[in-house]
Design a protein around this motif. Structure first.
Motif: not given
Lengths: 394, 348, 312
Positions: C219-220, C210, B51, B89-92, C231, B87, C212-213, B85, C216, C235, B82-83, B150-151
């Protein structure tokens, strides 16, 4: 909202299309044992049990004597009273003249039997058969009494004595934009009642200042007179930031909102004076509207025996005098004017006992003007809608 | 490894959370194109290290360089890393295609190119034509691949992976290990891979760093780390080791220096077997036998005190044979060259 | 050891339990009977009665309700003075909703993302405690706070900003001689009273995003603003919509606050109260009641079209 036309009702009855139910047939002939409680819709301050001031209590003794617990629901406007009585859960209501006829013709209240009320004969003769509670609804030629007179009084002009070193002589301080004696404009510093009946106050003002309109009765306004009154009220809208509705809120407004003049009841005047506020009241040259309240009984009163007991109790000189002192009103029983400690012997005169003829009592406007003009007057139904529109800035 | 340019360099990096030293004086160089693992138990500081590189945490002190550039104070969105994750961490609320295109959208890549690159990337992770699915319609392994795509679609110079296979079942995990490695070799960028699974680290990495209590215990190739653990912790965490110290060490080697020896290096022989010149030996009796199918693990109680774990392949023995060996007297033999002097204490 | 003690005979309670356990449909039916009856009779029944009433009309002459279907009452509803009331109420509800959302979001965001556990508990309490006290008491308290000689004017005047307050109160249409006598005051109290109903759903929605979103997205390559728009907001949007349904509909229907604070201009709730109260123009009151229902219907459709419920 009722368009009340005596002739019309008779006409409708004759046609047999609608039956108006009034409880005349069921009028009581004797009072049985009490039911243990009585529920009353009343103006604030009208039925006191010593909670605000221990000296003013005309409930506790009644409860002790009759075993009828008194429950009071206060209402701020006549419309609220009618609404509460429409719910049908109450025994009695202290209805003003602008509500009483609506309640009678709406079949919400029953004719009372004066024989069951020993004090009936002591009631001021000017009130005993007053038109706002004495009606021949069924048209059989004999009138019925729909309740016992309770109290009456003028709608006074309440003012701040620091702003007005001398009492204002005209209602113009609340109707016309002007500079008050303290050098500042009256815009935003005066109030008016937020019930549609306030249109009558405007009409009464015009009656004095604009005789060409030919207003003879502020509750019987034909279209032109009505429109002229609305114009005056629209002008007043620019002066009034907030209309008063609740007596206690108005008291607060005079204390914290910089309100210096308003039509009001003696009740507020007395309370403010008692607090040492610089407040006084007057009846200006145009005269005053006023109220004459009648204690009326619901057609389906759940506790009729206790209700009758209260009617009798409400006419006792002690109650009448104490209430007059408390509310600043005039007793319906002249005997109360003498020998009452709280009211004092001058009280009745101070509160306007001799002004009876000058006061134009609240009455529900109907299409029937009641004079030779016929059925061309604007009914209360329209008073409501129009007044809402005026307050809304239309 | 000579002449490789440095992708990530950590110099005396510390990250404290109050009194807790999550990361303490890290020094590390990770080269371009390397598959580098950060291995350690949970709480050892490996994820914090990742991190710090990504920019989600700022170092309390020390310096982090990405391709020679100091990145202290540079927010994550301005770092060329780029990371993936843990979990995913996909955008739902986005489709797979929108998820993968996210970084390209931010960079205002034209729509046609964007769609092409998304398609290529989904091909690479073997999810062709899945653009219009929503993440919640995918299996865990598929989500993992979307996160990877995605990364990678942004062509980062360094890809950070935070225990990306942790949530997958064993078979899928092994399959993904192979695929990840293949993808890394195909596109040739630096992968920094956080894991607590020593086997995973050994299989996949070019080099790895073993973390413990916020510090790096050892850096090296899998073989180096496995064969020559420098500390007791490494010896114990990476594979299993017998750690011998004190009087027993003195007796076996002539020095009290703690050393480790791998169980598979020890031969279990009959008590009367002759001992070679370059061999250590210890006599004892078999206290416990654990049959593991391919091999058997024996716990031998030494006459000189202490236990040694020995692993023997089940070349000719059957389960009946090995299980009946309990209580047998044995002589343990191993080459002295397998003794690894270590510092510090063993894990646990 | 002798034989095991015999199992005791099943108690009545146990037999009843078994009876229902083996008949799941019966259990379900009995469980749902009460709510369904409640919903059917008291909720849908009342709604239907209301709708029917609105198609009757009041005879202006006799003051009686004429029970014949027609649209006269709706014609009356469209009188300019009534449209004023509808507009006034709707604009107020919209302004209150937007303001509540603007105030609630940062607070909810802070509570959900940054507040340490202890601070979070205190903030939740601070949001909820007002809901435990009487609504009327709070409204009347605000009347005192907003009064011309109330605490706000006192503070403003002490700070020498009296001119600013006067300028704000001088705004045509929404101003007045004091905050408690102006629509600005009505607005302030509406915002205060309904704010918790906006904070809680937004907070609940944000708690479910979360961390992490957010990482992320950064990060992108997304700067914080981009992350927020693409985001966090999408949400959390269902939470905002849920909150706005509360604040919007509560404002549309309220008749207490404008009755106590404001310039006496009517709001829909007050007209409903007045019309049904003044000797029962039930049809017009019913027609007025249909208005907020229609507005909410349109509102929900727009929200759905904007994708407010996609992330559910």
């Amino acid at each position: 909202m009722k368009k009340l036309s005596f002739l019309m009702i008779v006409f409708v009855l004759l046609l047999g299309m609608v039956s108006v139910t009034v409880a005349q047939d069921g009028m009581m002939t004797e009072i049985g044992p009490g039911e243990g409680q009585v529920d009353i819709v009343a103006w604030p301050g009208y039925i006191e049990r010593g909670e605000t001031d221990a000296n003013f209590d005309w409930v506790t003794s009644f409860e002790a004597e009759t075993g009828c617990a008194v429950n009071v629901k206060t209402a701020a406007t006549s419309d609220e009273m009618v609404a509460l009585m429409n719910e049908g859960l109450f025994d009695l209501v202290t209805a003003s003249g602008d509500a009483s006829l609506r309640l009678i013709y709406g079949g919400r209240v029953q004719a009372i039997n004066p024989d069951l009320i020993p004090s009936w004969s002591t009631v001021d003769e000017r009130l005993q058969s007053a038109p706002w509670h004495t009606v021949d609804v069924d048209g059989d030629g004999t009138v019925e009494h729909y309740g016992t007179p309770y109290q009456w009084g003028p709608n006074v002009l309440m003012y701040n004595t620091e702003v007005f070193p001398e009492a204002p002589t005209s209602w113009s301080v609340v109707f016309e934009e002007q500079t008050l004696p303290d050098g500042e404009s009256n815009v935003g510093r005066v109030q008016a009642y937020d019930g549609p009946i306030h249109i009558a106050d405007a009409a009464q003002y015009l009656m004095y200042h604009n005789p060409d309109l030919g207003i003879t009765d502020p509750y019987s306004l034909d279209r032109d007179q009505f429109n002229a009154a609305l114009d005056l009220l629209r002008q007043q809208r620019n002066l009034v930031a907030r209309y008063w509705h609740d007596a206690f809120v108005q008291i607060n407004d005079f204390k914290t909102e910089g309100i210096v003049a308003s039509g009001s009841w003696p009740f507020q005047v007395n309370l403010l004076k008692a607090e040492g506020q610089p407040i006084a009241s007057t009846v200006p040259v145009e005269g005053a509207t006023g109220w004459a309240d009648t204690t009326m009984m619901h057609v389906n009163a759940p506790h009729p025996n206790c209700a009758y007991m209260w009617l009798e109790h409400s006419l006792s000189p002690k109650v009448q005098g104490d209430l007059a002192a408390w509310f600043g009103s005039v007793p319906a029983v002249p005997a109360a004017c003498t020998g009452n400690e709280l009211l004092t012997d001058e009280g009745c005169a101070t509160n306007g006992f001799e002004d009876f003829e000058k006061i134009r009592f609240w009455r529900t406007p109907t299409a029937e003007c009641g004079d030779d003009r016929g059925a061309v007057c604007v009914p209360y139904y329209e008073w409501v809608t129009s007044y809402i529109a005026v307050i809304g800035g239309r | 490894m000579a002449a490789k340019s440095v992708a990530v360099k950590l110099i005396d990096v510390c990250r404290y959370f109050g009194d807790v030293k999550a990361v303490d004086r890290l020094n590390l160089e990770i080269y371009d194109g390397e598959f580098f693992s950060l291995l350690g138990p949970s709480g050892s500081g490996k994820t914090t290290c990742l991190r710090l590189i990504a920019g989600f945490e700022q170092a309390t002190s020390g310096s982090i360089q990405l391709h020679g550039q100091e990145v202290a104070g540079v927010p994550p969105y301005e770092r060329d890393v780029n990371t993936v994750f843990q979990d995913y961490a996909l955008f739902p609320h986005m489709t797979v295609g929108q998820n993968v295109a996210y970084g390209l959208m931010i960079k205002n890549v034209p729509k046609a190119e964007r769609e092409q690159r998304v398609a290529e990337m989904l091909d690479l992770v073997r999810l062709p034509g899945m653009q219009n699915r929503k993440p919640n319609q995918l299996s865990g392994g598929q989500r993992q691949r979307v996160a990877l795509a995605r990364a990678l679609v942004n062509h980062p110079r360094v890809l950070l992976l935070d225990e990306p296979l942790g949530a997958l079942d064993l078979k899928l995990r092994q399959q993904m290990q192979i695929e990840l490695k293949a993808i890394q070799q195909k596109i040739g960028i630096t992968f920094i891979f956080v894991t607590h699974d020593q086997e995973e680290a050994l299989t996949m990495s070019d080099r790895l760093a073993v973390f413990n209590h916020g510090r790096i215990e050892q850096v090296g190739t899998p073989a180096e780390v496995y064969e020559r653990p420098q500390t007791g912790f490494v010896a114990g965490f990476v594979g299993t080791s017998n750690l011998i110290s004190g009087a027993l060490a003195q007796q076996l080697t002539g020095s009290a220096q703690t050393f480790s020896v791998r169980p598979e290096k020890i031969r279990m022989a009959a008590p009367d077997t002759s001992i070679g010149a370059q061999q250590c030996s210890a006599a004892g009796s078999i206290r416990d036998v654990i049959y593991l199918g391919m091999h058997t693990r024996y716990l031998v109680q030494l006459d000189a005190g202490g236990d040694l774990t020995v692993v023997q392949q089940n070349l000719e023995t059957t389960s009946m044979d090995v299980l009946s060996a309990r209580g047998n007297r044995v002589l343990l033999l191993w080459d002295k060259s397998h003794n690894r002097p270590v510092s510090g204490e063993a894990e646990g | 050891m002798s034989s095991m003690p015999a199992a005791p005979p099943p108690t009545l309670l146990r037999r009843i339990s078994t009876f229902f356990f083996t008949r799941p449909n019966l259990s379900l039916g009995l469980t749902l009977a009460l709510p369904v009856l409640w919903l059917g009779i008291f909720y849908l029944g009342a709604l239907a009665t209301l709708l029917i009433q609105s198609f009757f009309r009041l005879d202006g002459f006799t003051g009686r309700i004429i029970r014949q279907f027609g649209l006269q009452t709706y014609q009356e509803l469209l009188l300019p003075s009534n449209l004023d009331i509808i507009w006034r109420t709707t604009i107020m509800a919209a302004a209150v909703t937007v303001t509540c959302a603007l105030i609630a979001f940062p607070l909810a965001y802070y509570v959900a993302r940054y507040a340490p556990y202890r601070v979070k508990a205190i903030l939740y309490l601070a949001v909820l405690v007002p809901l435990w006290s009487s609504y009327l008491v709070r409204v009347y308290t605000w009347k005192i706070i907003l009064a011309q000689e109330g605490i706000i004017s006192w503070v403003v005047n002490t700070l020498g900003l009296g001119g600013l307050l006067d300028a704000v109160l001088g705004i045509e249409g929404i101003g007045g001689p004091s905050l408690s006598f102006s629509l600005i005051g009505t607005f302030l109290v509406f915002v205060y009273i309904w704010l918790p109903y906006m904070i809680l759903p937004i907070n609940a929605a944000l708690e479910r995003v979360p961390k992490s979103l957010v990482e992320a997205s950064a990060d992108l390559g997304a700067p914080p603003g981009y992350t927020f728009r693409h985001v966090i907001l999408p949400l959390a949007f269902p939470g905002v919509v849920a909150g706005s349904i509360f604040t919007f509909s509560l404002t549309l229907g309220d008749y207490i606050i404008p009755g106590v604070i404001g310039n006496s201009s009517f709001f829909i709730g007050q007209v409903v109260f007045a019309q049904q109260g003044t000797a029962g123009n039930i049809p017009l009151a019913a027609a007025f009641t249909v208005v907020p229902m229609l507005i909410m219907g349109v509102y929900l459709m727009v929200a759905k079209r904007m994708g407010a419920f996609d992330a559910l």
